[in-house]
Design an enzyme around this catalytic site. Sequence first.
Site, PDB file in Angstrom:
ATOM      1  CG  ASP A  59       1.392  -1.335  10.461  1.00 35.00           C
ATOM      2  OD1 ASP A  59       0.213  -1.333  10.055  1.00 35.00           O
ATOM      3  OD2 ASP A  59       2.303  -0.690   9.894  1.00 35.00           O
ATOM      4  NE  ARG A 117      -2.430  -6.468   8.970  1.00 33.24           N
ATOM      5  CZ  ARG A 117      -1.410  -5.675   8.708  1.00 33.24           C
ATOM      6  NH1 ARG A 117      -1.274  -4.540   9.370  1.00 33.24           N
ATOM      7  NH2 ARG A 117      -0.522  -6.002   7.798  1.00 33.24           N
ATOM      8  NE  ARG A 122       2.890  -4.719   9.775  1.00 32.84           N
ATOM      9  CZ  ARG A 122       4.197  -4.525   9.666  1.00 32.84           C
ATOM     10  NH1 ARG A 122       5.039  -5.272  10.354  1.00 32.84           N
ATOM     11  NH2 ARG A 122       4.682  -3.584   8.865  1.00 32.84           N
ATOM     12  N   GLY A 164       0.831  -1.212   0.000  1.00 27.14           N
ATOM     13  CA  GLY A 164       0.000   0.000   0.000  1.00 27.14           C
ATOM     14  C   GLY A 164       0.859   1.253   0.000  1.00 27.14           C
ATOM     15  NE  ARG A 174      -4.496  -2.244   1.925  1.00 30.07           N
ATOM     16  CZ  ARG A 174      -3.324  -1.990   2.494  1.00 30.07           C
ATOM     17  NH1 ARG A 174      -2.245  -2.647   2.085  1.00 30.07           N
ATOM     18  NH2 ARG A 174      -3.217  -1.093   3.438  1.00 30.07           N
TER      19      ARG A 174
HETATM   20  C1  S3P Z   1       2.496   3.262   6.476  1.00 31.97           C
HETATM   21  C2  S3P Z   1       1.407   3.814   7.093  1.00 31.97           C
HETATM   22  C3  S3P Z   1       0.390   3.047   7.833  1.00 31.97           C
HETATM   23  C4  S3P Z   1       0.819   1.590   8.066  1.00 31.97           C
HETATM   24  C5  S3P Z   1       1.497   0.985   6.879  1.00 31.97           C
HETATM   25  C6  S3P Z   1       2.712   1.799   6.474  1.00 31.97           C
HETATM   26  C7  S3P Z   1       3.467   4.137   5.809  1.00 31.97           C
HETATM   27  O1  S3P Z   1      -0.788   3.119   7.120  1.00 31.97           O
HETATM   28  O2  S3P Z   1      -0.301   0.811   8.431  1.00 31.97           O
HETATM   29  O3  S3P Z   1       1.908  -0.336   7.182  1.00 31.97           O
HETATM   30  O4  S3P Z   1       4.601   3.715   5.557  1.00 31.97           O
HETATM   31  O5  S3P Z   1       3.111   5.296   5.557  1.00 31.97           O
HETATM   32  P1  S3P Z   1      -1.742   4.435   7.138  1.00 31.97           P
HETATM   33  O6  S3P Z   1      -1.634   5.080   5.849  1.00 31.97           O
HETATM   34  O7  S3P Z   1      -3.080   3.890   7.432  1.00 31.97           O
HETATM   35  O8  S3P Z   1      -1.238   5.352   8.232  1.00 31.97           O
END
Ligand code: S3P
Length: 427
Positions: free
Chosen positions: A312, A343, A385, A92, A120
């Site tokens: 996380d 999750r 995770r 993501g 997503r």
């Molecule tokens: C991340 C932000 C988080 C986290 C993801 C990594 C990042 O998500 O859950 O594993 O590197 O910016 P969010 O965008 O919901 O804060």
Amino acid sequence: MLTLNKSGKISGICQVPGDKSISHRAVMLAGISQGATRIRGFLNGDDCLSTLRCFQQMGVAVEMKQEEMIVTGRGLAGLREPDDVLDAGNSGTTMRLMSGILSGQSFMSVVSGDASLRSRPMERIALPLRLMGASIDGRDGGKRAPLVIRGGGLKSIEYTMPVASAQVKSAVLLAGLYASGTTTVIEPRASRDHTERMLAAFGAQISIDGLTKKIVTTELKGTEIEVPGDISSAAFLMVAAACLPESHLTLKSVGLNPTRAGIITVLQNMGADIEIVNLRTNGGEPIGDLIIRGSALHGTEIGEDLIPSLIDEIPVLAVAAACASGETRITGAQELRVKETDRISAMAEELGNIGVTVDTLPDGMVIQGPQKIRGGMTHSHGDHRIAMAMAIAGLMSESPLSVQNESCIAVSFPGFEKTLRELVVSK
Ligand code: S3P
């Protein structure tokens, strides 16, 4: 398949792999800066390698010299039009942050990923980036990947974010590097601030006033980045050491950015014995060594204010909650439903498979402890995770616990099994 047995304690000294969030950002900012950036401690996990490949596909040169990765940037507007789909894999962060950068480029790009990533929500970044002038199309009315991005000619916006998300904040700030005028992002709660810290290290004109962040266009200059150990990977070992009596574990050089360190606060609230030593700062990021000794844990409440700083870590905190005496109540964590998998339901299902009862809430879960962990067969749901959280549960289970489809662990913690087996002292 990964199979773990009940363990007596966790003991030793260990250095966890580099921080995933910081590794992604280091490659991205290096790729659009002028000159060379030297990165030490880059995470060779699948997610960060996806980012690396995407930027190489856009002409960014990457060279390995012993422990260092040297990235030669192409300047803000120097990326090359990719000749194929940019594959973000399971990541993501790759897709959302890179979309901010692609929105500033005058070419067309297509970004896709695996089945999890394609399911997503992407509207959260597409919406503000469209407001800035990017054309972003996608499946499901533009809400899901593959995304088709036609960038260039961006104008600044003032954007009040509906969710606390570092990925959304970062996408807008990165697009702000390309926009005329001052781009402002206002967060509802503090999410991880690695982008802000690293942008400043690369010479960007970024200003921060509480939850309001402002950026104007500037060329970035290559720099040196030391990636600390990932506290989100350390979390699995921290929980194992905290739950197993007589454990004594030292984790070296862990990133302790306050926007990420909620796991330490919560474990301490649960009665864990955690000491921070050798505290220092490197590249604008606080780093320290953690010493964790096993102790009796009790339940706690984790509410929405703390959630972004440990989002996380909730899967493994659910395992800690099962071992702790009394109730643990986690609320305000609805974002867990749109991670690599849902999750909340995945942890309830997998803990259920090994005899642990979890009451799920739309935005969290409630666990009454201590519960006997029976052991048996569990599944990763293709989520790194979930796989690692269940492996940690295996160290506390009555009979052997297996995790199926555990190869996804390589997304964030290559070498997890070896590291864990080296630290485990059998019962
Ligand atoms: C991340 C932000 C988080 C986290 C993801 C990594 C990042 O998500 O859950 O594993 O590197 O910016 P969010 O965008 O919901 O804060």
